[in-house]
Scaffold this active site. Structure first.
Site, mmCIF file in Angstrom:
data_model
loop_
_atom_site.group_PDB
_atom_site.id
_atom_site.type_symbol
_atom_site.label_atom_id
_atom_site.label_comp_id
_atom_site.label_asym_id
_atom_site.label_seq_id
_atom_site.Cartn_x
_atom_site.Cartn_y
_atom_site.Cartn_z
ATOM 1 N N SER A 20 -1.886 6.576 -8.460
ATOM 2 C CA SER A 20 -2.014 5.789 -7.229
ATOM 3 C C SER A 20 -1.996 6.612 -5.948
ATOM 4 C CB SER A 20 -0.905 4.745 -7.158
ATOM 5 O OG SER A 20 -1.187 3.683 -8.041
ATOM 6 N N SER A 80 1.713 -0.442 -3.579
ATOM 7 C CA SER A 80 0.724 0.134 -4.492
ATOM 8 C C SER A 80 -0.093 -0.943 -5.195
ATOM 9 C CB SER A 80 1.417 1.038 -5.526
ATOM 10 O OG SER A 80 0.518 1.993 -6.031
ATOM 11 N N LYS A 96 -4.807 6.155 -3.529
ATOM 12 C CA LYS A 96 -4.859 5.142 -2.466
ATOM 13 C C LYS A 96 -4.758 5.741 -1.065
ATOM 14 C CE LYS A 96 -3.281 1.726 -5.738
ATOM 15 N NZ LYS A 96 -2.136 1.288 -6.522
#
Length: 359
Positions: free
Chosen positions: A62, A117, A65
């Site tokens: 993640s 997230s 991101k």
């Protein structure tokens, strides 16, 4: 930019990106074993203060991101309203449990993306901004190349595993340094808690940032955690002390918070932030060819560098510019460079510009 025109540009970019990834040699896509990759980089100069396996391609979960968020912020209005569709709810992994028909701003979704997230936020933003996950991934790759992250490739906005989705610790540090210079991005990732609408309910969502560094490590300013089984535990951190802001990246590192604290503390202890030149400092007055006039050359920005105690005593500044300027030159054309060395090692270079138009 008109959204339809922007999507046409994205499709063209996608074709280029697809060609780029499939033109890689097999050896170019080799990954290291299950070891970690680490780096600490100073945000403004991009100087690397510590690194291990920093150019080895790794999965990044993640922390993807970070690029998703800055790509959205730079290309789309964060105050525009987004209606969540059924195609982007119930996405695998972490989520803020979006419901079809909800209406939120792009910025609300960015908070859900970066604090909790939310993979559902990632896909909702991607589809809203570019029409599809694939098109948005192409825009991400364009952004990465612009930043200089040339050893990375992105196929989705959330970092769920895909063999073609990878980065390096060095590239991820570059992306993070770039993103942290954006005020909206910085505001979002430094937020510890926030409330955003839950438009299908009679109460708001309260989002608490998963990044424990913000509470546990003095001076922390962001930015993103990540985990998948293939990527392991990943963390990008930023911290500012005594005017110097550092970015640390650890990939596939089980004690990711502890290791990040250790790396940052060591670098803050070893380096201090030193001013080398001030913005608008005149470097010299250079003759103009076939003229009896001279033109000042200068640096546009303050130049600060992280230096060790030994480097502070022994660094050297080398100026490289022509004896004469050849007209015509517009104001602020690059006419030379300043290079800063310690012994024979180049620490930093910056462009030098002419201060006025030269005719």
């Amino acid at each position: 930019m008109n959204k339809m025109i922007k999507n046409v540009v994205i499709v063209f970019a996608c074709l280029i990106s697809t060609f780029a990834i499939f033109s890689l040699k097999k050896s170019d896509t080799a990954f290291a074993d299950n070891g970690s990759a680490e780096i600490v980089m100073e945000l403004n100069s991009k100087r690397v203060l510590y690194a291990k396996n920093e150019t080895v391609r790794k999965f990044m979960a993640s922390t993807t991101k970070i690029l998703t968020a800055i790509t959205v912020i730079e290309n789309f209005d964060v105050n525009s309203l987004v209606t969540v569709t059924k195609e982007t709810v119930g996405v695998e992994g972490s989520s803020i449990y979006l419901e079809a028909g909800e209406v939120l701003t792009v910025k609300d979704l960015l908070f859900g993306l970066m604090l909790r997230s939310g993979n559902d936020c990632a896909e909702t933003l991607a589809v809203y901004c570019s029409g599809s996950i694939e098109n948005f991934a192409c825009l991400m790759n364009e952004t990465a190349r612009k930043i200089g992250a040339v050893n990375s490739h992105f196929v989705n906005p959330h970092g769920l595993h895909n063999d073609g989705h990878f980065t390096t610790a060095y590239d991820l540090a570059l992306i993070s340094c770039y993103a942290m210079k954006n005020d909206i991005f910085r505001e979002i990732v430094s937020t510890k808690t926030v409330e955003i609408p839950f438009s299908t309910r009679n109460y708001n969502r309260r989002l608490v940032n998963k990044n424990k560094m913000l509470k546990e490590f003095e001076g922390s300013t962001g930015i993103k955690t990540g985990f998948t089984k293939k990527a392991g535990r990943c963390l990008v951190s930023s911290c500012r002390r005594n005017g110097m802001e550092l970015i640390s990246v650890v990939l596939n590192c089980p004690p990711m918070f502890e290791r990040s604290k250790e790396l940052l503390a060591d670098c803050f202890n070893e380096y201090s932030y030193e001013k080398i030149l001030e913005a608008d400092d005149i470097i010299d007055f250079v003759e103009i060819k076939d003229s009896d006039k001279k033109c000042a050359i200068y640096v546009k920005n303050d130049i600060y560098l992280p230096l060790t105690k030994m480097e502070k005593k022994n660094f050297s500044v080398v100026y490289d510019y022509p004896d004469k300027l050849v007209p015509p030159l517009e104001k602020d054309e690059t006419v030379g460079t300043i290079k800063i060395y310690y012994e024979n090692n180049l620490l930093f270079s910056e462009k030098v510009y002419n201060i006025v138009e030269v005719n």
